[in-house]
Write a protein that holds these residues in place. Structure first.
Motif, PDB file in Angstrom:
ATOM      1  N   VAL A 174       0.843  -1.197   0.000  1.00 55.31           N
ATOM      2  CA  VAL A 174       0.000   0.000   0.000  1.00 55.31           C
ATOM      3  C   VAL A 174       0.880   1.250   0.000  1.00 55.31           C
ATOM      4  CG1 VAL A 174      -1.708   1.338   1.282  1.00 55.31           C
ATOM      5  CG2 VAL A 174      -1.918  -1.155   1.126  1.00 55.31           C
ATOM      6  N   ARG A 175       0.701   2.087  -1.005  1.00 48.89           N
ATOM      7  CA  ARG A 175       1.468   3.329  -1.128  1.00 48.89           C
ATOM      8  C   ARG A 175       0.613   4.549  -0.804  1.00 48.89           C
ATOM      9  NH1 ARG A 175       6.571   1.310  -1.264  1.00 48.89           N
ATOM     10  NH2 ARG A 175       6.418  -0.689  -2.371  1.00 48.89           N
ATOM     11  N   LEU A 176      -0.653   4.493  -1.182  1.00 52.56           N
ATOM     12  CA  LEU A 176      -1.573   5.608  -0.938  1.00 52.56           C
ATOM     13  C   LEU A 176      -2.836   5.056  -0.282  1.00 52.56           C
ATOM     14  CD1 LEU A 176      -1.273   7.581  -4.319  1.00 52.56           C
ATOM     15  CD2 LEU A 176      -0.154   8.123  -2.145  1.00 52.56           C
ATOM     16  N   PRO A 177      -2.851   4.930   1.041  1.00 48.16           N
ATOM     17  CA  PRO A 177      -4.003   4.337   1.737  1.00 48.16           C
ATOM     18  C   PRO A 177      -5.308   5.076   1.416  1.00 48.16           C
ATOM     19  CG  PRO A 177      -2.141   4.594   3.235  1.00 48.16           C
ATOM     20  CD  PRO A 177      -1.778   5.319   1.968  1.00 48.16           C
ATOM     21  N   GLY A 178      -6.322   4.312   1.075  1.00 52.31           N
ATOM     22  CA  GLY A 178      -7.637   4.874   0.820  1.00 52.31           C
ATOM     23  C   GLY A 178      -7.793   5.550  -0.531  1.00 52.31           C
ATOM     24  N   HIS A 179      -6.782   5.469  -1.389  1.00 55.81           N
ATOM     25  CA  HIS A 179      -6.856   6.197  -2.659  1.00 55.81           C
ATOM     26  C   HIS A 179      -7.821   5.535  -3.632  1.00 55.81           C
ATOM     27  CE1 HIS A 179      -5.502   8.911  -5.804  1.00 55.81           C
ATOM     28  NE2 HIS A 179      -5.432   7.870  -6.617  1.00 55.81           N
ATOM     29  N   GLU A 183     -14.893   5.774  -8.289  1.00 58.61           N
ATOM     30  CA  GLU A 183     -15.498   5.008  -7.199  1.00 58.61           C
ATOM     31  C   GLU A 183     -15.947   3.616  -7.613  1.00 58.61           C
ATOM     32  OE1 GLU A 183     -18.512   8.069  -8.785  1.00 58.61           O
ATOM     33  OE2 GLU A 183     -16.376   7.964  -8.250  1.00 58.61           O
ATOM     34  N   TRP A 184     -16.367   3.444  -8.880  1.00 58.79           N
ATOM     35  CA  TRP A 184     -16.841   2.126  -9.298  1.00 58.79           C
ATOM     36  C   TRP A 184     -15.714   1.156  -9.606  1.00 58.79           C
ATOM     37  CZ3 TRP A 184     -18.205   6.666 -11.936  1.00 58.79           C
ATOM     38  CH2 TRP A 184     -17.443   6.962 -13.063  1.00 58.79           C
ATOM     39  N   ASP A 185     -14.463   1.640  -9.623  1.00 59.73           N
ATOM     40  CA  ASP A 185     -13.329   0.763  -9.897  1.00 59.73           C
ATOM     41  C   ASP A 185     -12.659   0.235  -8.627  1.00 59.73           C
ATOM     42  OD1 ASP A 185     -13.436   0.717 -12.656  1.00 59.73           O
ATOM     43  OD2 ASP A 185     -12.273   2.552 -12.884  1.00 59.73           O
ATOM     44  N   GLY A 186     -13.071   0.748  -7.481  1.00 62.40           N
ATOM     45  CA  GLY A 186     -12.493   0.261  -6.233  1.00 62.40           C
ATOM     46  C   GLY A 186     -11.193   0.947  -5.866  1.00 62.40           C
ATOM     47  N   PRO A 187     -10.588   0.537  -4.756  1.00 63.37           N
ATOM     48  CA  PRO A 187      -9.355   1.188  -4.279  1.00 63.37           C
ATOM     49  C   PRO A 187      -8.177   0.950  -5.210  1.00 63.37           C
ATOM     50  CG  PRO A 187      -9.807  -0.801  -3.005  1.00 63.37           C
ATOM     51  CD  PRO A 187     -11.009  -0.567  -3.865  1.00 63.37           C
ATOM     52  N   GLU A 188      -7.314   1.966  -5.306  1.00 67.75           N
ATOM     53  CA  GLU A 188      -6.079   1.868  -6.087  1.00 67.75           C
ATOM     54  C   GLU A 188      -4.954   2.390  -5.203  1.00 67.75           C
ATOM     55  OE1 GLU A 188      -6.407   3.114 -10.241  1.00 67.75           O
ATOM     56  OE2 GLU A 188      -8.601   2.997 -10.078  1.00 67.75           O
ATOM     57  N   GLU A 189      -4.592   1.573  -4.238  1.00 69.55           N
ATOM     58  CA  GLU A 189      -3.634   1.977  -3.207  1.00 69.55           C
ATOM     59  C   GLU A 189      -2.224   1.473  -3.477  1.00 69.55           C
ATOM     60  OE1 GLU A 189      -6.673   1.745   0.600  1.00 69.55           O
ATOM     61  OE2 GLU A 189      -5.747  -0.113  -0.116  1.00 69.55           O
ATOM     62  N   SER A 190      -2.081   0.549  -4.417  1.00 64.29           N
ATOM     63  CA  SER A 190      -0.788  -0.086  -4.665  1.00 64.29           C
ATOM     64  C   SER A 190      -0.448  -0.054  -6.150  1.00 64.29           C
ATOM     65  CB  SER A 190      -0.815  -1.538  -4.191  1.00 64.29           C
ATOM     66  OG  SER A 190      -1.712  -2.305  -4.995  1.00 64.29           O
ATOM     67  N   ILE A 191       0.793  -0.391  -6.469  1.00 60.56           N
ATOM     68  CA  ILE A 191       1.220  -0.472  -7.867  1.00 60.56           C
ATOM     69  C   ILE A 191       0.359  -1.475  -8.618  1.00 60.56           C
ATOM     70  CG2 ILE A 191       3.123  -1.155  -9.401  1.00 60.56           C
ATOM     71  CD1 ILE A 191       5.045  -0.252  -7.114  1.00 60.56           C
ATOM     72  N   GLY A 192       0.148  -2.636  -7.998  1.00 64.54           N
ATOM     73  CA  GLY A 192      -0.629  -3.683  -8.647  1.00 64.54           C
ATOM     74  C   GLY A 192      -2.064  -3.277  -8.903  1.00 64.54           C
ATOM     75  N   GLN A 193      -2.686  -2.609  -7.941  1.00 69.04           N
ATOM     76  CA  GLN A 193      -4.076  -2.196  -8.108  1.00 69.04           C
ATOM     77  C   GLN A 193      -4.224  -1.143  -9.205  1.00 69.04           C
ATOM     78  OE1 GLN A 193      -5.131  -1.035  -4.089  1.00 69.04           O
ATOM     79  NE2 GLN A 193      -6.162  -2.995  -3.706  1.00 69.04           N
ATOM     80  N   VAL A 194      -3.277  -0.230  -9.289  1.00 71.72           N
ATOM     81  CA  VAL A 194      -3.339   0.807 -10.317  1.00 71.72           C
ATOM     82  C   VAL A 194      -3.181   0.186 -11.707  1.00 71.72           C
ATOM     83  CG1 VAL A 194      -2.154   2.818 -11.280  1.00 71.72           C
ATOM     84  CG2 VAL A 194      -2.571   2.674  -8.827  1.00 71.72           C
ATOM     85  N   LEU A 195      -2.216  -0.720 -11.862  1.00 69.05           N
ATOM     86  CA  LEU A 195      -1.999  -1.355 -13.163  1.00 69.05           C
ATOM     87  C   LEU A 195      -3.179  -2.245 -13.541  1.00 69.05           C
ATOM     88  CD1 LEU A 195       1.803  -2.233 -12.893  1.00 69.05           C
ATOM     89  CD2 LEU A 195       0.751  -0.408 -14.236  1.00 69.05           C
TER      90      LEU A 195
END
Length: 315
Positions: A174-179, A183-195
């Motif tokens: 987790v790099r950006l908690p709660g980021h 809203e419909w795509d869910g949390p993007e707090e990590s490198i993996g989640q963003v990609l």
């Protein structure tokens, strides 16, 4: 020296000579560099690239690659094998050829192409058995649209390549908690989640445009899996955008039954939406990679285009 497209005082067609230099040896399957092509045209690589890009609207390396893929598609249509087509197109492996073919045509070489022609800014195409055809009426992606779409695909591929070299815990950290981006795509707090969200966005919208059922989302941040998903959807996305341009369908409306309730979207706004948030997520991924101690470039499309054209970066 005459400008491309002009005939010199000696009756020479300089553009034709430049095109000949690009396609020299196309029937022997031997790859040719920009330097080799320029040498056959008796000019420097810099001037050869500049002259042909200005005269034909396409860099010489890109033109040769495209025409060779068109010839490969024609060979496959006539019953040729993928291996033979790959060798004849100058590829060192079937895997490399299949990736390039899939990215260009939107489907693997095992699936027959409807037409062996690819979009060309100059209307210049492979014409069997070993000639060229110029379609003066061809409409393709505008240079800006093509650059935006291709930069997004290439840049995402590059970021996935960087992430592949990282431990799983770094990718999932987790790099950006709660980021949240949308809203419909869910949390993007990590490198993996963003990609993953970057890839998922195209998977979702391509399914809508193609009239398919909503794909099941795989939220795994395994980078190897994400790279496979991106390669598959990237080819489909490029084919979709090119088809929209070919039909002049930017003002058409998509009734998206995958939404609850169904919504209506202008096609042009959908493409802009995907590219806008893809650009935001690529910059976000870069920030997170730097937070993880990874050296990463700026993702500048100017630098990307220079590299794609084989130009030497300015000081």
């Amino acid at each position: 020296m005459s400008e491309p497209g002009e005939t010199s005082g000696s009756g020479r067609d300089r553009l034709r000579e430049l095109l000949d230099a690009v396609l020299e040896g196309a029937d022997d399957g031997v790859p040719r560099t920009l330097t080799q092509m320029a040498g056959d045209a008796f000019t420097s690589p810099f001037h050869f690239n500049r002259l042909l890009s200005r005269g034909a609207g396409e860099p010489p390396v890109a033109m040769r690659r495209r025409v060779m893929l068109e010839r490969a598609a024609w060979q496959l249509q006539r019953g040729g094998t993928v291996t033979d087509a790959a060798w004849a197109a100058g590829y060192e492996s079937v895997e490399g050829f299949s990736r390039a073919y899939t990215k260009a045509f939107g489907h693997p070489p095992s699936t027959a192409a409807v037409s062996h022609w690819l979009p060309a800014p100059n209307g210049i195409h492979f014409h069997p058995p070993e000639s060229l055809w110029v379609d003066s009426q061809e409409q393709v992606l505008s240079p800006l649209t093509e650059q935006l779409v291709m930069h997004d695909l290439d840049d995402t591929t590059a970021l996935l390549g960087l992430a592949k070299g990282l431990p799983a815990e770094v990718v999932a950290g987790v790099r950006l908690p709660g980021h949240v981006v949308l809203e419909w795509d869910g949390p993007e707090e990590s490198i993996g989640q963003v990609l993953e969200a970057t890839v998922w966005s195209k998977e979702c919208w391509v399914a809508s445009i193609e009239g398919l059922s909503m794909p099941v989302r795989n939220r795994s941040d395994d980078v190897a899996t994400l790279a496979e998903r991106h390669e598959a959807v990237g080819a489909r996305w490029l084919a979709v955008v090119r088809d929209i341009e070919r039909r002049g369908a930017w003002e058409d409306r998509l009734i998206d039954a995958l939404c609850e309730p169904p919504e209506s979207f202008q096609i042009g706004s959908v493409i802009a939406h995907v590219l806008t948030y893809a650009a935001h997520r690529r910059l976000l991924a870069r920030m997170m990679l730097r937070m993880a101690g990874v050296e990463v470039d700026r993702g500048d499309p100017i630098e990307w285009l220079r590299g794609r054209r084989g130009e030497v970066p300015s000081a």
